[in-house]
Enzyme design. Structure first.
Site, PDB file in Angstrom:
ATOM      1  N   ASP A  80       2.819  -6.507  -6.140  1.00 55.52           N
ATOM      2  CA  ASP A  80       1.531  -6.430  -5.455  1.00 55.52           C
ATOM      3  C   ASP A  80       0.732  -5.211  -5.954  1.00 55.52           C
ATOM      4  O   ASP A  80       1.316  -4.193  -6.336  1.00 55.52           O
ATOM      5  CB  ASP A  80       1.879  -6.253  -3.949  1.00 55.52           C
ATOM      6  CG  ASP A  80       0.755  -6.578  -3.014  1.00 55.52           C
ATOM      7  OD1 ASP A  80      -0.145  -7.323  -3.394  1.00 55.52           O
ATOM      8  OD2 ASP A  80       0.809  -6.087  -1.856  1.00 55.52           O
ATOM      9  N   HIS A 182      -7.101  -4.288   4.383  1.00 57.69           N
ATOM     10  CA  HIS A 182      -5.692  -3.990   4.641  1.00 57.69           C
ATOM     11  C   HIS A 182      -5.540  -3.261   5.975  1.00 57.69           C
ATOM     12  O   HIS A 182      -6.370  -2.425   6.317  1.00 57.69           O
ATOM     13  CB  HIS A 182      -5.106  -3.122   3.527  1.00 57.69           C
ATOM     14  CG  HIS A 182      -5.084  -3.810   2.199  1.00 57.69           C
ATOM     15  ND1 HIS A 182      -5.878  -3.425   1.147  1.00 57.69           N
ATOM     16  CD2 HIS A 182      -4.360  -4.859   1.752  1.00 57.69           C
ATOM     17  CE1 HIS A 182      -5.636  -4.216   0.110  1.00 57.69           C
ATOM     18  NE2 HIS A 182      -4.727  -5.098   0.449  1.00 57.69           N
ATOM     19  N   THR A 235       1.125  -5.195   7.302  1.00 59.41           N
ATOM     20  CA  THR A 235       1.071  -4.323   8.480  1.00 59.41           C
ATOM     21  C   THR A 235       1.748  -4.932   9.716  1.00 59.41           C
ATOM     22  O   THR A 235       2.459  -4.220  10.434  1.00 59.41           O
ATOM     23  CB  THR A 235      -0.392  -3.957   8.796  1.00 59.41           C
ATOM     24  OG1 THR A 235      -1.018  -3.563   7.576  1.00 59.41           O
ATOM     25  CG2 THR A 235      -0.474  -2.825   9.795  1.00 59.41           C
TER      26      THR A 235
HETATM   27 ZN   LIG Z   1      -3.379  -6.181  -0.738  1.00 54.04          ZN
END
Ligand SMILES: [Zn+2]
Length: 285
Positions: A80, A182, A235
């Protein structure tokens, strides 16, 4: 592996589900993700950002992936937010079958140039590559600010530019900015569905939603209907992990780690299972 991964995205696109991509940085999280995917018979992507790889170990993550793959061949290891060509080369050489080149902080022309170079290297080694266009703000944690103050119009992905970007770079999939960010924020995320529709029409590519945590279930499903094929979750897992870990350590009856860490993995598995149901990727293997 690239051909097999493309086949999986094509299946998701045709059957109207999104592949869940979950980040991990500890073995307890990894175990929870795999257990959740297996119990729901879902194909799954396990992701590691540069920071997560630095902590867990790049070679170690490939070794863990290979061991899991032998038991459950519906898992894809993905690098990622990889921000330099050197780092792309490193993960491809280490054995990652799927990578994300993130040149979103660069000027458009430079992003184009570097993504092209990364894609050429990935494809030469049979590796799937995701590009990124538009800015996706924030880190995968809990934020105190309001999204209105951090997402600016010029950060959103422009459909016509996306069309040119995928054509010139030859990436296999594209991460886009449509109001996503994010982490968890003060308010619910609001996705720009018209923009998503226009990007899908202009590019015809597999699309990726970063910063999925904190999005309403109905919004995820609408995005999937409009052509979102992979949704990244970090998260929501991190928050559940921290809470369960604290509880486990506090309430432990002895000091044997595996007597209380098992519950932590189970908590992660439940988060993963819930998302799989929302993404409609259950019973797809
Ligand atoms: Zn990301």
């Amino acid at each position: 592996m690239r051909r097999k991964i493309i086949k999986l995205y094509r299946q998701a696109d045709k059957q109207g589900f999104a592949i869940g991509a979950f980040n991990f940085s500890t073995n307890e999280i990894l175990k929870g993700i795999i257990s959740g995917a297996m119990s729901k018979k879902a194909p799954i992507i396990i992701s590691m950002s540069e920071g997560e790889r630095a902590y867990f170990g790049c070679e170690e993550s490939v070794a863990a992936y290979k061991a899991i793959f032998r038991k459950y061949p519906h898992v894809v290891l993905h690098a990622d937010h990889t921000k330099t060509f050197e780092e792309i080369k490193k993960v491809v050489d280490a054995g990652y079958p799927s990578v994300h080149f993130d040149g979103s902080r660069l000027e458009y022309d430079e992003n184009l140039k570097q993504t092209k170079q990364a894609a050429r290297y990935a494809h030469r080694h049979g590796v799937f590559i995701e590009g990124e266009l538009g800015g996706i703000t924030g880190g995968s944690t809990t934020h105190t600010e309001s999204l209105k103050d951090v997402i600016k119009e010029d950060m959103l992905t422009k459909p016509e530019q996306a069309k040119e970007y995928v054509k010139k770079t030859k990436v296999d999939s594209l991460a886009i900015s449509i109001g996503n960010a994010h982490g968890l924020w003060k308010e619910q995320k609001k996705l720009d569905f018209d923009r998503l529709k226009a990007i899908k029409q202009a590019t015809g590519k597999f699309l990726v939603l970063h910063g999925g945590s904190g999005t309403l279930a109905e919004d995820y499903q609408k995005a999937i209907e409009l052509g979102m094929n992979k949704i990244n979750i970090n998260t929501d897992v991190r928050v559940a992990f921290a809470r369960a870990l604290l509880q486990g350590v506090t309430n432990r009856k002895d000091d044997v780690p595996y007597h209380y860490l098992g519950e932590v993995s189970k908590t992660v598995a439940r988060v993963v299972e819930d998302k799989i149901i929302i993404f409609k990727s259950d019973n797809k293997i």
